[in-house]
Design an enzyme around this catalytic site. Sequence first.
Site, PDB file in Angstrom:
ATOM      1  NE  ARG A 128      31.061   6.419  -1.670  1.00 14.62           N
ATOM      2  CZ  ARG A 128      31.774   6.294  -0.555  1.00 14.62           C
ATOM      3  NH1 ARG A 128      31.158   6.361   0.621  1.00 14.62           N
ATOM      4  NH2 ARG A 128      33.069   6.130  -0.611  1.00 14.62           N
TER       5      ARG A 128
ATOM      6  CB  SER B 202      35.207   3.657  -5.388  1.00 19.82           C
ATOM      7  OG  SER B 202      36.104   3.873  -4.333  1.00 19.82           O
TER       8      SER B 202
ATOM      9  CD  GLU C 141      31.227   5.296  -5.135  1.00 18.50           C
ATOM     10  OE1 GLU C 141      31.839   4.503  -4.417  1.00 18.50           O
ATOM     11  OE2 GLU C 141      31.511   6.493  -5.226  1.00 18.50           O
TER      12      GLU C 141
END
Length: 345
Positions: A173, A245, A341
């Site tokens: 990510r 998320s 995130e």
Amino acid sequence: MYPKHNNMYQLKNNFSLKENNTFAIPAVAKYYLTLETPADLYGFFQNNSSLRNEKRLFLGAGSNLLFVHDFDGLVIHPQIGGIRIVKEAQNHVEVEVGAGVVWDHFVEWCVNKGFYGIENLSLIPGNVGAVPVQNIGAYGAEASSVISRVKGIDLESNENIDFLQKDCLFGYRTSLFKEKLKEQFLVTSVNFQLTRKPGFKIQYEGLEAKVSQFGEINLQNIRRAIIAIREIKLPNPAVFGNAGSFFKNPIVSALMAKSLQEIYPEIPTYPIGADLVKVAAGWLIDKAGWKGRIVGNAAIHENQALVIINKGGATGEEIFNLSKLVAADVLQKFNIELEREVQVL
Ligand code: EPU
């Protein structure tokens, strides 16, 4: 530099971003700029040089952002379109896609053409420009394995740069564009290298079984299965604002994972190399008792504890405060620090 060009940019002042972030937070941007071609950015700064030093935010579909304040600066929203095959070989094809293309439109286009490589990333919200920044991933696939080039503009040097895959510093990510070149390098298009030969990734827990409900294992059925799984687990942002998320899955030492497994044999873990293990943050949050809990207008999603939702009218702060409560509780119960995130602004 670009030759003479009819500018297609639009600048707005005090612009509400409510429609531009999937949490649906009504934050206001001091300046909001849309571009239709890369050259528009040069034209814009030629005409508005005083805005060069404003704080910047590059915006895609706003599916990974949480505004806790208004944005006192310049939001740059590239709406650069286009899907173009740039190279064709017997087994491969390379496709250049504009930053403003909706990611899932491109996935659908590839599946219809019979190009393999991104079907597992079906239905991820967002635009193509954010794909390399965030190195999106799901169901055993990651965008970095099919990205061949990332093109864009460096706003400090005022140059076009064409990064090869190996220079993008992709990680879980993350990438060069999310770290060192954050809000400095504006992605304008991304090249993807896809294959024409079947190569499926269906090892992810429950995926093969889901695909077989739709029939044989092929591109269309994998896409159908991924969409079905996501629709069960993940809330539709049009109904409840959310950014997928909220946290990353934490990476802990193999030793720490082993001691957790002794207490919780069922904990989902994914080894990455010899000494490190990724742990499912959703499981930790769920186990800590947060799934489905509502605090004011924010809540932990009842089908996937990694997702925080706006029940309607939540402020950015309300959502952020809930995330802090969850992280503090997970730290206390498991001694694991959760990293966000979602980008909080
Ligand atoms: N789990 C629970 N309770 C929960 C949620 C998850 O026990 O409330 C368990 C699941 O049963 C499973 C494991 O945790 O054994 C992992 O759950 P899941 O398969 O839903 O995936 P995830 O690790 O929670 C990641 C990505 C998602 C991506 C899925 C599928 C991150 C931060 N998230 O979630 O990506 O869709 O895998 O590959 O890596 C996103 O980034 O926004 C996103 C949605």
